[in-house]
Design an enzyme around this catalytic site. Structure first.
Site, PDB file in Angstrom:
ATOM      1  N   GLY A 235      38.380  34.411  45.787  1.00 36.45           N
ATOM      2  CA  GLY A 235      38.340  32.955  45.546  1.00 36.45           C
ATOM      3  C   GLY A 235      39.461  32.292  46.332  1.00 36.45           C
ATOM      4  N   GLY A 236      39.596  32.700  47.602  1.00 35.66           N
ATOM      5  CA  GLY A 236      40.751  32.300  48.419  1.00 35.66           C
ATOM      6  C   GLY A 236      40.629  30.936  49.079  1.00 35.66           C
ATOM      7  N   ASP A 283      30.841  36.656  44.906  1.00 39.24           N
ATOM      8  CA  ASP A 283      30.886  35.973  43.615  1.00 39.24           C
ATOM      9  C   ASP A 283      31.770  36.806  42.687  1.00 39.24           C
ATOM     10  OD1 ASP A 283      30.455  34.947  41.118  1.00 39.24           O
ATOM     11  OD2 ASP A 283      28.259  35.155  41.149  1.00 39.24           O
ATOM     12  N   PHE A 284      32.889  36.225  42.235  1.00 40.05           N
ATOM     13  CA  PHE A 284      33.812  37.062  41.436  1.00 40.05           C
ATOM     14  C   PHE A 284      33.287  37.375  40.034  1.00 40.05           C
ATOM     15  CE2 PHE A 284      36.472  32.921  41.579  1.00 40.05           C
ATOM     16  CZ  PHE A 284      35.935  32.385  40.418  1.00 40.05           C
ATOM     17  N   HIS A 303      43.246  30.073  36.044  1.00 44.11           N
ATOM     18  CA  HIS A 303      43.500  28.814  35.317  1.00 44.11           C
ATOM     19  C   HIS A 303      42.244  27.938  35.244  1.00 44.11           C
ATOM     20  CE1 HIS A 303      44.849  25.929  38.830  1.00 44.11           C
ATOM     21  NE2 HIS A 303      43.707  26.515  39.095  1.00 44.11           N
TER      22      HIS A 303
END
Ligand SMILES: C[S@@+](CC[C@H](N)C(=O)[O-])C[C@H]1O[C@@H](n2cnc3c(N)ncnc32)[C@H](O)[C@@H]1O
Length: 398
Positions: A235-236, A283-284, A303
């Site tokens: 998700g960088g 997709d994490f 978060h």
């Protein structure tokens, strides 16, 4: 007494502020600390009603700036020289009084200058709204402000469980897109997606990834096993974090640096803008395909979610980790108790995260998440100012 002044505390706050002014060397961290102390001085000076009035300052500044930017007034003020409200009114076809009233609000707070009655000039602070970072960050503030104002209506019409449901976020509700997750909501509008991505680039400058975990210290171990990827940034975003890390780990010490994100984000990144980085759509919420990397990075990801979802995301990485792999979580660590004068960014960020069914976490919350996913917390690496940190974890010892 609520409305009396505690002189001892106030004198101490003033002395701390003065000492910081005298030692100020112009670096951004010192400036952030200085501003915080100035705020603290104000909190200790004002009475209860003064605190309420302060909120009026803030909302009118935001509203006036929104008028000045959205109608084109700000852009019509020349970068050199001056312009009158009368000329501005003709240029943007608005009643002159609107310009005068909005400009008074911003000039009185140091943003632009009124050089003579109703004659304006830019200064460094008004010009900051034209910087790439400032422009997008302000758009994001207006967007978030709109959604935040819908919270009372959201809580009237939703259950406690709804707040935790990724398809019922207050943000999607505010934009009449309930049923979509936050990221589906921002992707539904190209301008909003661009605003989000550009704001992240600005945030990277404000809250950098370096200065906590010592990436340079991994050089020997990465060089010893060059076939293992050095780092996977899960998700960088646009890759700016991996570019920053290369300042401490040039070209990933010769091992792979992998940038993972959603396909629309990955596809929009020109490869030449992120040298030495391999792009990969991932997709994490599915198992991590890159196995046994030295480092897996989850920066400003957890978060976005409440604990059960975080456990799911971390478990998907755990399934790929080897015995010496590290998981680094870059997020704020919320103090267990708030105090007057605390750095405020962690708290507004946490409140903003509520809009997208997310939450900043305390150290004990991180420990629980990691433990539930099969990891142990090794160390929390704090930043030298504020609540930003990197939480380091490894597989639990067998
Ligand atoms: C708050 S941003 C953080 C970006 C970056 N790590 C940083 O610190 O600047 C969250 C990122 O997660 C990505 N994301 C959201 N859902 C995802 C998913 N299911 N799989 C992979 N990436 C996702 C978003 O596209 C976005 O780039």
């Amino acid at each position: 007494m609520a409305n009396s002044i505690d002189t001892t505390t106030l004198v101490k706050a003033a002395e701390d502020f003065l000492a910081s002014v005298k030692n100020f060397d112009g670096n951004p961290i010192a400036r952030a600390a200085l501003v915080k102390q100035a705020d603290n001085l104000r909190y200790h000076s004002e009475d209860g009603f003064g605190t309420i009035l302060r909120q009026f300052d803030g909302i009118h500044l935001t509203a006036a700036m929104n008028v000045l930017t959205s109608t084109g007034i700000l852009v019509k003020i020349p970068t050199e020289g001056t312009i009158s409200s009368n000329e501005l009114a003709k240029a943007v076809n608005l009643d002159e009084s609107v310009i005068q009233r909005a400009m008074r609000i911003v000039c009185a707070q140091g943003i632009g200058e009124e050089r003579a009655p109703n004659v304006y000039a830019h200064n460094a602070k008004s010009l900051a709204y034209f910087d790439e970072g400032g422009k997008w960050f302000f758009k994001c503030i207006i967007d978030q402000d709109f959604a935040l104002k819908q919270l009372p209506r959201y809580f009237k019409t939703h259950t406690r469980d709804d707040l935790l449901d990724r398809t019922k976020s207050p943000y999607a509700f505010a934009h009449n897109l309930e049923g979509k997750t936050y990221y589906e909501t921002i992707s539904a509008d190209p301008e909003r997606l661009e605003m989000f991505n550009k704001t992240l680039v600005q945030m990277e400058k404000t809250v950098p990834v370096l200065g906590m975990f010592p990436f340079s210290s991994l050089k020997t171990e990465v060089a010893a096993e060059p076939d293992r990827p050095f780092i996977v940034d899960v998700g960088g975003g646009l890759g700016e974090v991996l570019m920053s890390i290369q300042k401490e780990a040039p070209a990933g010490f010769g091992s792979k640096m992998i940038l993972q994100d959603r396909p629309d984000v990955i596809d929009a990144i020109p490869s030449e803008s992120i040298p030495h980085v391999t792009k990969m759509a991932h997709d994490f919420f599915t198992p991590q395909p890159v196995r046994n990397a030295h480092v897996y990075l989850l920066r400003r990801i957890l978060h976005d979610f409440y604990d059960p979802v975080c456990i799911e995301i971390v478990k998907n990485i755990v399934s790929a980790m080897g015995p010496t792999s590290r998981l680094l979580i870059g997020d704020f660590v919320v103090p267990e108790q708030s105090h007057i004068g605390d750095d405020f960014m962690v708290y507004w960020m946490d409140f903003s995260m509520m809009m997208l069914t997310g939450q900043e976490k305390t150290a004990s919350q991180f420990e629980k998440i990691l433990n539930a996913a099969g990891l142990e917390l090794v160390k929390i690496w704090p930043f030298r100012f504020g609540a930003q940190a990197i939480v380091e974890a490894r597989l639990k010892a067998a």
